[in-house]
Design a protein around this motif. Sequence first.
Motif, PDB file in Angstrom:
ATOM      1  N   GLU A  56       0.807  -1.214   0.000  1.00 24.32           N
ATOM      2  CA  GLU A  56       0.000   0.000   0.000  1.00 24.32           C
ATOM      3  C   GLU A  56       0.847   1.273   0.000  1.00 24.32           C
ATOM      4  N   VAL A  57       2.001   1.205   0.673  1.00 20.90           N
ATOM      5  CA  VAL A  57       2.846   2.406   0.733  1.00 20.90           C
ATOM      6  C   VAL A  57       3.960   2.367  -0.305  1.00 20.90           C
ATOM      7  N   GLY A  58       4.050   1.256  -1.064  1.00 16.35           N
ATOM      8  CA  GLY A  58       5.035   1.142  -2.121  1.00 16.35           C
ATOM      9  C   GLY A  58       6.449   0.928  -1.645  1.00 16.35           C
ATOM     10  N   GLU A  59       6.637   0.271  -0.528  1.00 13.87           N
ATOM     11  CA  GLU A  59       7.972   0.021   0.011  1.00 13.87           C
ATOM     12  C   GLU A  59       8.468  -1.373  -0.358  1.00 13.87           C
ATOM     13  N   LEU A  60       9.775  -1.474  -0.570  1.00 13.33           N
ATOM     14  CA  LEU A  60      10.468  -2.742  -0.861  1.00 13.33           C
ATOM     15  C   LEU A  60       9.918  -3.440  -2.107  1.00 13.33           C
ATOM     16  N   CYS A  61       9.210  -2.716  -2.976  1.00 14.56           N
ATOM     17  CA  CYS A  61       8.675  -3.324  -4.206  1.00 14.56           C
ATOM     18  C   CYS A  61       9.818  -3.622  -5.175  1.00 14.56           C
ATOM     19  N   ASP A  62       9.743  -4.731  -5.843  1.00 19.54           N
ATOM     20  CA  ASP A  62      10.811  -5.118  -6.768  1.00 19.54           C
ATOM     21  C   ASP A  62      10.315  -5.386  -8.189  1.00 19.54           C
ATOM     22  N   VAL A  63       9.045  -5.095  -8.461  1.00 22.70           N
ATOM     23  CA  VAL A  63       8.519  -5.253  -9.809  1.00 22.70           C
ATOM     24  C   VAL A  63       7.352  -4.291  -9.983  1.00 22.70           C
ATOM     25  N   ILE A  72       1.463  -0.579 -11.522  1.00 18.60           N
ATOM     26  CA  ILE A  72       1.127  -1.243 -10.257  1.00 18.60           C
ATOM     27  C   ILE A  72       2.424  -1.753  -9.647  1.00 18.60           C
ATOM     28  N   HIS A  73       2.847  -1.119  -8.525  1.00 19.88           N
ATOM     29  CA  HIS A  73       4.088  -1.511  -7.853  1.00 19.88           C
ATOM     30  C   HIS A  73       3.789  -2.647  -6.873  1.00 19.88           C
ATOM     31  N   CYS A  74       4.568  -3.716  -6.928  1.00 22.88           N
ATOM     32  CA  CYS A  74       4.294  -4.873  -6.069  1.00 22.88           C
ATOM     33  C   CYS A  74       5.561  -5.700  -5.874  1.00 22.88           C
ATOM     34  N   HIS A  75       5.378  -6.892  -5.316  1.00 24.59           N
ATOM     35  CA  HIS A  75       6.496  -7.753  -4.945  1.00 24.59           C
ATOM     36  C   HIS A  75       6.402  -9.080  -5.697  1.00 24.59           C
ATOM     37  N   LYS A  76       7.524  -9.447  -6.327  1.00 28.60           N
ATOM     38  CA  LYS A  76       7.544 -10.699  -7.093  1.00 28.60           C
ATOM     39  C   LYS A  76       7.143 -11.893  -6.243  1.00 28.60           C
ATOM     40  N   LEU A  77       7.640 -11.942  -5.019  1.00 26.15           N
ATOM     41  CA  LEU A  77       7.377 -13.099  -4.154  1.00 26.15           C
ATOM     42  C   LEU A  77       5.882 -13.277  -3.915  1.00 26.15           C
ATOM     43  N   VAL A  78       5.182 -12.162  -3.670  1.00 23.59           N
ATOM     44  CA  VAL A  78       3.741 -12.240  -3.414  1.00 23.59           C
ATOM     45  C   VAL A  78       3.002 -12.688  -4.681  1.00 23.59           C
ATOM     46  N   LEU A  79       3.335 -12.093  -5.810  1.00 19.18           N
ATOM     47  CA  LEU A  79       2.678 -12.502  -7.066  1.00 19.18           C
ATOM     48  C   LEU A  79       2.923 -13.976  -7.353  1.00 19.18           C
ATOM     49  N   ALA A  80       4.159 -14.428  -7.122  1.00 21.32           N
ATOM     50  CA  ALA A  80       4.481 -15.826  -7.404  1.00 21.32           C
ATOM     51  C   ALA A  80       3.736 -16.775  -6.482  1.00 21.32           C
ATOM     52  N   ASP A 108      -7.841  -5.633 -18.744  1.00 18.58           N
ATOM     53  CA  ASP A 108      -8.449  -4.472 -18.105  1.00 18.58           C
ATOM     54  C   ASP A 108      -7.599  -4.063 -16.894  1.00 18.58           C
ATOM     55  N   GLY A 109      -7.216  -2.785 -16.839  1.00 17.86           N
ATOM     56  CA  GLY A 109      -6.350  -2.325 -15.756  1.00 17.86           C
ATOM     57  C   GLY A 109      -6.950  -2.522 -14.379  1.00 17.86           C
ATOM     58  N   ASP A 110      -8.256  -2.252 -14.246  1.00 12.66           N
ATOM     59  CA  ASP A 110      -8.909  -2.440 -12.948  1.00 12.66           C
ATOM     60  C   ASP A 110      -8.886  -3.909 -12.532  1.00 12.66           C
ATOM     61  N   ALA A 111      -9.058  -4.802 -13.493  1.00  9.24           N
ATOM     62  CA  ALA A 111      -9.075  -6.230 -13.167  1.00  9.24           C
ATOM     63  C   ALA A 111      -7.723  -6.691 -12.642  1.00  9.24           C
ATOM     64  N   ILE A 112      -6.625  -6.252 -13.288  1.00  8.41           N
ATOM     65  CA  ILE A 112      -5.299  -6.632 -12.813  1.00  8.41           C
ATOM     66  C   ILE A 112      -5.035  -6.012 -11.443  1.00  8.41           C
ATOM     67  N   GLN A 113      -5.443  -4.745 -11.275  1.00  7.07           N
ATOM     68  CA  GLN A 113      -5.286  -4.108  -9.968  1.00  7.07           C
ATOM     69  C   GLN A 113      -6.028  -4.888  -8.891  1.00  7.07           C
ATOM     70  N   ASP A 114      -7.255  -5.337  -9.187  1.00  2.00           N
ATOM     71  CA  ASP A 114      -8.040  -6.102  -8.209  1.00  2.00           C
ATOM     72  C   ASP A 114      -7.369  -7.435  -7.895  1.00  2.00           C
ATOM     73  N   LEU A 115      -6.807  -8.090  -8.915  1.00  2.00           N
ATOM     74  CA  LEU A 115      -6.142  -9.372  -8.670  1.00  2.00           C
ATOM     75  C   LEU A 115      -4.891  -9.200  -7.815  1.00  2.00           C
ATOM     76  N   VAL A 116      -4.139  -8.157  -8.072  1.00  4.63           N
ATOM     77  CA  VAL A 116      -2.944  -7.902  -7.250  1.00  4.63           C
ATOM     78  C   VAL A 116      -3.360  -7.592  -5.807  1.00  4.63           C
ATOM     79  N   HIS A 117      -4.387  -6.789  -5.678  1.00  2.00           N
ATOM     80  CA  HIS A 117      -4.889  -6.487  -4.323  1.00  2.00           C
ATOM     81  C   HIS A 117      -5.335  -7.772  -3.619  1.00  2.00           C
ATOM     82  N   PHE A 118      -5.969  -8.672  -4.374  1.00  2.00           N
ATOM     83  CA  PHE A 118      -6.392  -9.954  -3.800  1.00  2.00           C
ATOM     84  C   PHE A 118      -5.186 -10.761  -3.328  1.00  2.00           C
ATOM     85  N   ALA A 119      -4.077 -10.693  -4.080  1.00  2.00           N
ATOM     86  CA  ALA A 119      -2.878 -11.437  -3.694  1.00  2.00           C
ATOM     87  C   ALA A 119      -2.377 -11.006  -2.315  1.00  2.00           C
TER      88      ALA A 119
END
Length: 614
Positions: A56-63, A72-80, A108-119
């Motif tokens: 949420e704060v965009g810290e330690l993001c690596d992808v 969409i800033h996020c973490h590879k480990l979480v997505l994987a 759809d950008g909103d759909a990917i954002q929702d999926l990342v948020h779900f992760a």
Amino acid sequence: MAPGDVVPDHAKQLKSKEKRPASRALKSECEPDGSFVFEAHEAWKDFHNSLRHFYEVGELCDVTLKVGSRLIHCHKLVLACVIPYFRAMFLSEMSEAKQELIEIKDFDGDAIQDLVHFAYSSKLTLTVDNVQPLLYAACILQVELVARACCEYMKAHFHPTNCLAVRTFAESHNRVDLMDMADRYACEHFTEVVECEDFTCVSPQHLRTLLSSSDLNIHSETQVYNAAVKWLNANPQHHEAWLDQIMSQVRLPLLPVEFLTGTVAKDEMIKGNLSCRDLMDEARNYHLHLNNKVVPDFEYSVRTIPRKHTAGVLFCVGGRGGSGDPFRSIECYSITKNSWFFGPEMNSRRRHVGVISVGGKVYAVGGHDGNEHLGNMEMFDPFTNKWMMKASMNTKRRGIALAALGGPIYAIGGLDDNSCFNDVERYDIESDCWSAVAPMNTPRGGVGSVALGNFVYAVGGNDGVASLSSVERFNPHLNKWTEVCEMGQRRAGNGVSKLNGCLYVVGGFDDNSPLSSVERFDPRMHRWEYVSELTTPRGGVGVATVMGRVFAVGGHNGNIYLNTVEAFEPRMNRWELVGSVSHCRAGAGVAVCSSHVSQIRDVGQGSSNVVNCM
């Protein structure tokens, strides 16, 4: 104790027992070697919350995922961990595995954002606006949990205006469960679906599947024909490849003759297509066959079997069970639900009662109420859900058979405590009046009867001395009974029905012995033949034809009264158990009423919920 002191084993166990109620998240166990295992489930919750906070704060993001103009800033480990598509990507030799910016196209950008948020949160908000792009993204990215949730949401929000589009969408993503649910919904709401704009836009393959279903909720096959014509008129580009395939799903033989000759036969599309003309010939030959005309090489097909919603309701009326007292209860079989329920009770108890359905109403005639023989008649009207008393026969009797031909109802044979009857009475429904017609050549108590072609058949029965194998038929125009070839087996208390232009006689008693044998009579060949036997002997069995199968309900097997129901499939030449009524009963009347099952009130358990079969 000082912090450095060693804690004895028994004290460790005591402290462990004292602390467990305080926190379910803490788990400690002593290993056999004396080591101590500490496990804190709360730590996983803190870990999860920390990951979400970093996201949420965009810290330690690596992808960073780029979807259109959205980043969409996020973490590879979480997505994987949550999204298999990214797991495969990051563990592969693909160039994206080492990139910090990954562009994702066609989503759809909103759909990917929702999926990342779900992760990160394990939560997702579904709406009618986002569910389709979310399902698309979840299917491609292989997030099965989200895909299933989207499917369930769409199932709960089906509507006649969207179910066809949802089905097409589900097919494009191979969501078989959603396709099946959409098909079931479209069948149940068929008449509404046909009126929606989407209907004429469905693919010919989809339309063929829809029209082929036996589950279409219709009142007449004309609705299916009109739906097919509507689609064909809107899609002339498909006529060459699909006209005959679409029309072959319409059960033309089940259309009213006047509609078949006055509308279908005059349709230029039908007249101009050779295969459609063959379908018309099949329909004409079906009606000729039903009227005992010899039609070479005619065969019954799925098009001659009614769909579930037009097949009517099977009634099982009266009879008696192990208690000895006749029933006034009736049980009804819902074909669409494949279950039995109690309908409104008759005014009188009746065993060995004659039952028939004419014009969407059910008639129960004669029988025995436990004290005396009955000559009265009552009629059940599904629109009022009430039994009404009608005119009485001239002769009180039980073990009679009813048949309807050309409007009137015929009450045939029967017996009382003194004799068996050859009397036949005819009931005029409009005038509510009984009159005598020519008597049979032979007295027949416990006779079976059915109207087939232009005749009323009287099959078997008992003449007061023995069970009979003889058969005779009545010509109402000549007011005359004529003997036809006899059965191979003597029987009384048998059930009789017609199917595919043939007469079936089922079970019964050879004097006192219940029978499992079944015979079929083809009036065009003037010949009886044995078919497969019942799974159990059934004397006093009720028989009727439903959706191309002969149903045998209840009866007595020589030891006990039965509540089981079995059905005969002519193409397989096989009987199989298909359920049971609540009350064990023999001597019940069975008939199929052309009403819709939703009209008939379910009254629960009737007068008694005790099943006594002895």
